[in-house]
Design an enzyme around this catalytic site. Sequence first.
Site, short mmCIF file in Angstrom:
data_model
loop_
_atom_site.label_atom_id
_atom_site.label_comp_id
_atom_site.label_asym_id
_atom_site.label_seq_id
_atom_site.Cartn_x
_atom_site.Cartn_y
_atom_site.Cartn_z
N ARG A 1 0.84 -1.21 0.00
CA ARG A 1 0.00 0.00 0.00
C ARG A 1 0.87 1.25 0.00
O ARG A 1 0.57 2.23 -0.69
CB ARG A 1 -0.97 -0.02 1.20
CG ARG A 1 -2.15 0.92 1.07
CD ARG A 1 -1.84 2.32 1.58
NE ARG A 1 -1.34 2.27 2.94
CZ ARG A 1 -0.31 2.99 3.38
NH1 ARG A 1 0.31 3.85 2.62
NH2 ARG A 1 0.14 2.83 4.63
N SER A 2 1.98 1.21 0.74
CA SER A 2 2.89 2.38 0.76
C SER A 2 3.40 2.67 -0.64
O SER A 2 3.46 3.84 -1.06
CB SER A 2 4.10 2.12 1.66
OG SER A 2 3.71 1.89 2.97
N GLY A 35 12.50 15.74 10.20
CA GLY A 35 11.41 14.83 9.90
C GLY A 35 10.07 15.51 10.12
O GLY A 35 9.43 16.00 9.19
N ARG A 42 -8.83 -22.89 18.56
CA ARG A 42 -7.82 -23.24 19.57
C ARG A 42 -8.49 -23.59 20.90
O ARG A 42 -9.27 -22.79 21.43
CB ARG A 42 -6.87 -22.04 19.76
CG ARG A 42 -5.87 -22.18 20.87
CD ARG A 42 -4.75 -23.10 20.49
NE ARG A 42 -3.75 -23.15 21.53
CZ ARG A 42 -2.74 -24.02 21.52
NH1 ARG A 42 -2.60 -24.89 20.52
NH2 ARG A 42 -1.85 -24.01 22.49
N GLU A 57 4.24 10.03 7.45
CA GLU A 57 3.11 10.89 7.02
C GLU A 57 2.53 11.68 8.19
O GLU A 57 1.32 11.83 8.32
CB GLU A 57 2.00 10.03 6.40
CG GLU A 57 2.44 9.28 5.19
CD GLU A 57 2.37 10.13 3.94
OE1 GLU A 57 1.82 11.23 4.01
OE2 GLU A 57 2.88 9.68 2.92
N ASP A 99 1.61 11.76 17.23
CA ASP A 99 1.56 12.94 18.10
C ASP A 99 1.48 14.23 17.30
O ASP A 99 0.83 15.19 17.73
CB ASP A 99 2.78 12.96 19.03
CG ASP A 99 2.66 11.89 20.12
OD1 ASP A 99 1.55 11.36 20.29
OD2 ASP A 99 3.68 11.58 20.77
C1 LIG Z 1 9.33 3.20 6.44
C2 LIG Z 1 9.29 4.68 6.27
C3 LIG Z 1 9.03 5.23 5.02
C4 LIG Z 1 9.03 6.62 4.85
N1 LIG Z 1 8.82 7.14 3.58
C5 LIG Z 1 9.01 8.49 3.36
C6 LIG Z 1 8.95 9.03 2.03
O1 LIG Z 1 8.67 8.32 1.06
N2 LIG Z 1 9.24 10.35 1.87
C7 LIG Z 1 9.56 11.18 2.91
O2 LIG Z 1 9.81 12.36 2.68
N3 LIG Z 1 9.61 10.69 4.20
C8 LIG Z 1 9.34 9.37 4.43
N4 LIG Z 1 9.41 8.85 5.72
C9 LIG Z 1 9.80 9.73 6.82
C10 LIG Z 1 8.69 10.06 7.79
O3 LIG Z 1 7.74 10.90 7.20
C11 LIG Z 1 9.33 10.65 9.06
O4 LIG Z 1 9.98 9.56 9.71
C12 LIG Z 1 8.34 11.30 9.97
O5 LIG Z 1 7.90 12.53 9.43
C13 LIG Z 1 8.89 11.56 11.39
O6 LIG Z 1 10.13 12.19 11.31
P1 LIG Z 1 11.39 11.62 12.14
O7 LIG Z 1 11.47 10.16 11.88
O8 LIG Z 1 12.54 12.47 11.80
O9 LIG Z 1 10.98 11.79 13.64
P2 LIG Z 1 11.14 13.13 14.54
O10 LIG Z 1 10.54 14.30 13.82
O11 LIG Z 1 12.53 13.26 15.00
O12 LIG Z 1 10.19 12.76 15.76
C14 LIG Z 1 10.61 11.89 16.80
C15 LIG Z 1 9.54 11.89 17.89
O13 LIG Z 1 9.40 13.21 18.40
C16 LIG Z 1 8.04 13.60 18.33
N5 LIG Z 1 7.95 15.06 18.09
C17 LIG Z 1 8.58 15.78 17.13
N6 LIG Z 1 8.24 17.08 17.23
C18 LIG Z 1 7.39 17.18 18.27
C19 LIG Z 1 6.67 18.26 18.89
N7 LIG Z 1 6.75 19.53 18.42
N8 LIG Z 1 5.89 17.99 19.96
C20 LIG Z 1 5.77 16.73 20.42
N9 LIG Z 1 6.40 15.66 19.90
C21 LIG Z 1 7.21 15.89 18.83
C22 LIG Z 1 7.43 12.79 17.20
O14 LIG Z 1 6.02 12.66 17.32
C23 LIG Z 1 8.16 11.48 17.37
O15 LIG Z 1 7.52 10.70 18.37
C24 LIG Z 1 9.32 7.47 5.95
C25 LIG Z 1 9.55 6.90 7.21
C26 LIG Z 1 9.53 5.54 7.38
C27 LIG Z 1 9.78 4.96 8.74
#
Ligand SMILES: Cc1cc2nc3c(=O)[nH]c(=O)nc-3n(C[C@H](O)[C@H](O)[C@H](O)COP(=O)(O)OP(=O)(O)OC[C@H]3O[C@@H](n4cnc5c(N)ncnc54)[C@H](O)[C@@H]3O)c2cc1C
Length: 392
Positions: free
Chosen positions: A95-96, A142, A276, A372, A376
């Site tokens: 789906r992704s 992110g 089961r 996406e 939170d």
């Molecule tokens: C398998 C997979 C596929 C992906 N595919 C794509 C893609 O095709 N294209 C693309 O561009 N990206 C993609 N992503 C990236 C994804 O969109 C990001 O991982 C996501 O936006 C979160 O960013 P981060 O991982 O840097 O986490 P962070 O932003 O570092 O967040 C870490 C934690 O901190 C929390 N947090 C952050 N800011 C705040 C705040 N202000 N208040 C409270 N809590 C907060 C978050 O909720 C989270 O729990 C993918 C990720 C994965 C795992």
Amino acid sequence: MALKFRGVDFIEFDSLLSEDERLVRDNTRKWVEENVIPIIEQCNREGRFPRELVQPMGELGFYGANLKGYGCAEMSNVEYGLVMQELERGDSGLRSFVSVQSALCMYPIYAFGTDEQKQKFLPGMQKGEILGCFGLTEPMFGSNPSGMRTRAKKDGNEYVLNGEKMWITSGSIANIAVVWAKVEDEDDRIRGFIVETDRPGFKADDVHGKWSLRASVTSGFSMSDVRVPASDLLPGSGGLKSPLMCLNQARYGIAWGGIGAAMACYDTALQYAQLRKQFHDKPIASHQLIQEKLVWMISEITKAQLLALQVGRLKDAGKVQHYHISLAKRNNIWMALETARMARDILGANGIADDYPIMRHMMNLESVKTYEGTHDIHALIIGSQITGVDAF
Ligand SMILES: Cc1cc2nc3c(=O)[nH]c(=O)nc-3n(C[C@H](O)[C@H](O)[C@H](O)COP(=O)(O)OP(=O)(O)OC[C@H]3O[C@@H](n4cnc5c(N)ncnc54)[C@H](O)[C@@H]3O)c2cc1C
């Protein structure tokens, strides 16, 4: 013990769907049953994306299914959502792939592109001959993509792109990347570019060691002085609003997708609990604690169906707001993950093996919860809407 999926409908949800909507759902379900279910556990074990399904999914009209023209299936948003539900019942990774191709690559070209760009890319993308990826996230940014470091600089009739993107679905198999970059000559305004991935200076590498979305390709890519013609800028894009519009399309599909994964886990757990036997030769389904878990699941799945359908109806009526989609994505993926965890518990030791789909769904949903917009961050989007105060 192979358990065959029987569908999940506790309150005659189907009566809320049109005949066309049911047909699209049923055809996709049958295709998933015949083509995805037989191979997906092995793909997951091997960490292999089932590339052989790319073209058939194009023939079925899954790519850009809710867009008009260019060979697209012109489905309603509810029909498109039901396709996403069924695909994710198969696997969140599959789906992704479809979400990225459709909502994150075809949609920005469709919404922000020139006629030439649309003619050049959309028909081939609809067929699955041209594959796309979406580069927004960076190693250091992110949840807050506005901090991105990727830059584009105008040089005559070209733009020169430099930067690094991370966690990019389909990154290394894509023919084109929709890249979001700050344009130096425009006061660092964020704009979208179509970058052909065979251009000199573009390099993608896969993320290895994932415990989640193993049947999907996830990559990082770097751009070192990548030159693209100025005509590869998406002229209608401008500001962070543009990638967020794409994410809204994808998040809408994800809200439906979560229902599919939850249905797979619930139906497996229900059938397992009826077969089961433990204590006095009685099925575990006869124990109150097991029933309570199953009731929780069917209640939440039913509520999620109604939520997704209402958001879909709003989208079809042109009335949907981004916070409606946040509510559906956040709730339905949380619900699906909780369902997967409970279903895993009901299967006991069998729950951890890939004879059953549950642990795979559970691990996949951990990614879906994060990407996406994390769970939170969607809470903050909804919170901002209801209180009028940003808490980011
Ligand atoms: C398998 C997979 C596929 C992906 N595919 C794509 C893609 O095709 N294209 C693309 O561009 N990206 C993609 N992503 C990236 C994804 O969109 C990001 O991982 C996501 O936006 C979160 O960013 P981060 O991982 O840097 O986490 P962070 O932003 O570092 O967040 C870490 C934690 O901190 C929390 N947090 C952050 N800011 C705040 C705040 N202000 N208040 C409270 N809590 C907060 C978050 O909720 C989270 O729990 C993918 C990720 C994965 C795992």
